[in-house]
Design an enzyme around this catalytic site. Structure first.
Site, mmCIF file in Angstrom:
data_model
loop_
_atom_site.group_PDB
_atom_site.id
_atom_site.type_symbol
_atom_site.label_atom_id
_atom_site.label_comp_id
_atom_site.label_asym_id
_atom_site.label_seq_id
_atom_site.Cartn_x
_atom_site.Cartn_y
_atom_site.Cartn_z
ATOM 1 N N TYR A 53 0.829 -1.224 0.000
ATOM 2 C CA TYR A 53 0.000 0.000 0.000
ATOM 3 C C TYR A 53 0.855 1.264 0.000
ATOM 4 O O TYR A 53 0.466 2.287 -0.580
ATOM 5 C CB TYR A 53 -0.995 -0.033 1.172
ATOM 6 N N ASN A 89 -12.155 2.600 -5.991
ATOM 7 C CA ASN A 89 -10.748 2.989 -6.014
ATOM 8 C C ASN A 89 -10.339 3.609 -4.682
ATOM 9 O O ASN A 89 -11.165 4.203 -3.976
ATOM 10 C CB ASN A 89 -10.483 3.989 -7.152
ATOM 11 N N VAL A 90 -9.057 3.464 -4.386
ATOM 12 C CA VAL A 90 -8.542 3.993 -3.111
ATOM 13 C C VAL A 90 -7.631 5.208 -3.350
ATOM 14 O O VAL A 90 -7.057 5.738 -2.408
ATOM 15 C CB VAL A 90 -7.812 2.870 -2.334
ATOM 16 N N HIS A 106 -14.342 1.032 -0.746
ATOM 17 C CA HIS A 106 -13.264 0.107 -0.373
ATOM 18 C C HIS A 106 -12.162 0.829 0.394
ATOM 19 O O HIS A 106 -11.035 0.325 0.485
ATOM 20 C CB HIS A 106 -12.679 -0.559 -1.624
ATOM 21 N N CYS A 133 -0.797 3.965 17.298
ATOM 22 C CA CYS A 133 -2.012 4.758 17.092
ATOM 23 C C CYS A 133 -1.891 6.083 17.846
ATOM 24 O O CYS A 133 -1.545 6.069 19.044
ATOM 25 C CB CYS A 133 -3.216 3.977 17.634
ATOM 26 N N CYS A 136 -4.651 5.794 20.971
ATOM 27 C CA CYS A 136 -4.521 4.851 22.110
ATOM 28 C C CYS A 136 -3.087 4.400 22.327
ATOM 29 O O CYS A 136 -2.780 3.706 23.294
ATOM 30 C CB CYS A 136 -5.428 3.634 21.886
ATOM 31 N N THR A 173 -14.782 -0.853 -14.477
ATOM 32 C CA THR A 173 -14.689 -1.968 -13.539
ATOM 33 C C THR A 173 -15.027 -3.272 -14.248
ATOM 34 O O THR A 173 -15.887 -3.324 -15.115
ATOM 35 C CB THR A 173 -15.593 -1.755 -12.296
ATOM 36 N N LEU A 199 -13.395 -0.311 -20.978
ATOM 37 C CA LEU A 199 -12.520 -0.582 -22.126
ATOM 38 C C LEU A 199 -12.936 -1.861 -22.841
ATOM 39 O O LEU A 199 -12.998 -1.928 -24.064
ATOM 40 C CB LEU A 199 -11.063 -0.695 -21.635
ATOM 41 N N ALA A 216 -11.938 5.325 -20.964
ATOM 42 C CA ALA A 216 -12.771 6.233 -20.163
ATOM 43 C C ALA A 216 -12.521 7.696 -20.527
ATOM 44 O O ALA A 216 -13.447 8.513 -20.542
ATOM 45 C CB ALA A 216 -12.490 5.998 -18.681
#
Ligand code: BV8
Length: 225
Positions: A53, A89-90, A106, A133, A136, A173, A199, A216
């Site tokens: 990521y 999408n992220v 997502h 974190c 916490c 998608t 596509l 697109a």
């Protein structure tokens, strides 16, 4: 005022240089889905998942919105339309193109989550397993991403808006991942008109009233204008 719900997938960001999942050079080609997009994979090797990521966060930051993202933002700004973008999408290219009414079902590369106290904050450039974190203090941080067998975000609102829409449009998608891949059926059952811009033909093309194939960056501005 016409109410339009638009589902987008990796294909809308492909021409911005962001890799899709299932194309020949796709993201999943280098990684087993079960290793990088499941809670079990994260528990097994958090460093590998953070690397996956972190690389995608850097790629998303370096990318620019393309004419498809811009056209959707223009449609939202048009007073004759009420537009909701539901993205799988992220990346943040819809927002950077000017879209404001966006749901990241997502999750997002730019969100971090504490799986101990559920606190959320803006993700740093690179996340590491030893991060703590800010709320916490526990070493329980993860990307704020919805993995397989986790519940996508804002599903109640998405279904409510979908069933009340005049038009449902699916852009970029492959129609392989649920519940997003089922939205066209939900819409059709409520008499909502459905349009696919992709596509290639997708797993769900047969279910759309109209399905157009092409890039697109060409099809979306053509449809919007
Ligand atoms: C859940 C994380 C329940 C973010 C992702 C029903 C039937 C079968 C299976 C299931 C089912 N219900 C649930 C499941 C299980 C599973 C699932 O669907 N499995 C599939 C593989 C069979 N679904 C889930 O687990 C979901 N959770 O259902 O929870 C639950 C209930 C109660 C309590 C708890 C849980 C969660 C799904 C989310 C998983 N997370 N990723 C990230 O890492 O990015 S999925 C991943 O796939 C991405 O999010 C991605 O967005 C998504 C879909 O991929 P696409 O966007 O479609 O990308 P793809 O490469 O496949 O296709 C690109 C398309 O673009 C192609 O068609 C191509 O032709 C086109 N294209 C390319 N270039 C262009 C273009 N188009 C236009 N222009 C171009 N230039």
């Amino acid at each position: 005022m016409a109410k339009v719900v638009i589902l987008t997938g990796a294909g809308i960001s492909a021409e911005s240089g962001i890799r899709t999942f299932r194309a020949s050079d796709g993201l999943w080609e280098e990684h087993r889905i079960m290793d990088v997009a499941t809670p079990e994979g994260f528990a097994r090797d958090p460093a590998l998942v953070h690397r996956f990521y972190n690389a995608r966060r850097a790629a998303a930051r370096a990318a620019q919105p393309n004419p498809a993202h811009v056209a959707l933002a223009e449609l939202e700004a048009d007073p004759g339309h009420e537009v909701l973008v539901v993205t799988q999408n992220v990346d943040d290219l819809h927002e950077r193109a000017g879209s404001q009414n966006v749901i990241h079902m997502h999750g997002s590369l730019f969100g971090a989550l504490c799986h101990a106290c559920d606190h959320r904050w803006s993700a740093p450039e690179a996340m590491q397993p030893q991060d703590t974190c800010p709320e916490c203090g526990r070493k329980a941080t993860r990307p704020d991403i919805v993995w397989f067998n986790e519940m996508p975000y804002q599903m109640d609102r998405i279904i409510r808006e979908l069933e009340a829409a005049d038009l449902f449009v699916s852009i970029g998608t492959s129609g392989n991942v649920y519940p997003a891949a089922g939205f066209v059926q939900d819409a059709a059952m409520c008499g909502v008109k459905t349009l696919e811009l992709n596509l290639d033909r997708s797993a769900g093309s047969e279910m759309f009233d109209i399905s157009r194939q092409g890039p697109a960056s060409v099809l979306v501005p053509q449809w919007v204008r």
